[in-house]
Write a protein that holds these residues in place. Structure first.
Motif, short mmCIF file in Angstrom:
data_model
loop_
_atom_site.label_atom_id
_atom_site.label_comp_id
_atom_site.label_asym_id
_atom_site.label_seq_id
_atom_site.Cartn_x
_atom_site.Cartn_y
_atom_site.Cartn_z
N GLU A 4 18.35 7.88 9.25
CA GLU A 4 17.98 8.07 7.85
C GLU A 4 17.26 6.85 7.29
N ILE A 5 17.75 5.66 7.61
CA ILE A 5 17.12 4.42 7.13
C ILE A 5 15.73 4.28 7.75
N LEU A 6 15.63 4.56 9.04
CA LEU A 6 14.33 4.48 9.71
C LEU A 6 13.34 5.48 9.12
N SER A 7 13.79 6.71 8.87
CA SER A 7 12.88 7.71 8.29
C SER A 7 12.46 7.32 6.88
N LEU A 8 13.37 6.72 6.13
CA LEU A 8 13.06 6.25 4.78
C LEU A 8 12.00 5.15 4.84
N CYS A 9 12.18 4.20 5.75
CA CYS A 9 11.21 3.11 5.90
C CYS A 9 9.84 3.63 6.32
N ILE A 10 9.81 4.56 7.24
CA ILE A 10 8.55 5.15 7.69
C ILE A 10 7.88 5.89 6.53
N SER A 117 23.06 16.58 1.73
CA SER A 117 23.47 17.98 1.84
C SER A 117 22.63 18.79 2.82
N VAL A 118 21.54 18.22 3.33
CA VAL A 118 20.66 18.93 4.25
C VAL A 118 20.38 18.01 5.43
N ASN A 119 20.22 18.60 6.63
CA ASN A 119 19.96 17.74 7.79
C ASN A 119 18.56 17.11 7.71
N LEU A 120 18.33 16.10 8.54
CA LEU A 120 17.10 15.32 8.48
C LEU A 120 15.84 16.17 8.71
#
Length: 157
Positions: A4-10, A117-120
């Motif tokens: 989640e953190i990696l996807s947020l940074c990207i 509440s929802v998957n990545l």
């Protein structure tokens, strides 16, 4: 949590790069192709929905698209054209960068909340739909404004 953190940074990195591209775009002339091609290129991202893990309900998709349309109003309001050296340029708005940064902040907060509440993959799908809902109306209206601007400039000349 790391994903989640990696996807947020990207996501933030991509958003900042889009902001930089938009700021640079105002230094070069524009045309209909430059206005209409981005949503066409972006539409290929809908292929993600071929992967079952990315699919969301129609209701969720419509809500995401409508939120994107709501956000597009701010982009539409700050998109203006000007005539320089016999060419059409996007007029740089002082508010544009702040609006893009504000939208980035709002989308980031929304993403953090939705991920609970929802998957990545579904979150990615929802935010793709939101972004497409923001870019498509903005670019369509921009194209209409561009055509009107060209027509008015020809009438003046």
């Amino acid at each position: 949590m790391l994903v989640e953190i990696l996807s947020l940074c990207i996501g933030v990195l991509f958003a900042v790069s889009v902001i930089m591209v938009r700021l640079k775009a105002s230094t070069r002339p524009t045309n209909a192709k430059k206005i209409l091609l981005p949503p066409i290129f972006m539409s290929t991202g809908a292929l993600m929905f071929l992967v079952p893990a990315c699919r969301v309900s129609w209701k969720e998709a419509m809500i995401a698209f409508m939120i994107g349309m709501l956000f597009s109003i701010l982009l539409i309001k700050t998109s203006k054209f000007e005539w320089k050296n016999n060419q059409v340029y996007l007029k740089r708005s002082k508010a544009f960068i702040f609006i893009l940064l504000g939208l980035l902040l709002i989308r980031t907060i929304m993403k953090i909340m939705v991920e609970k509440s929802v998957n990545l993959p579904q979150t990615s799908g929802l935010f793709f739909i939101l972004a497409f809902g923001m870019i498509l109306p903005w670019r369509i209206v921009m194209y209409i404004m561009y055509k009107q601007f060209i027509t008015n400039q020809k009438a003046i000349s």
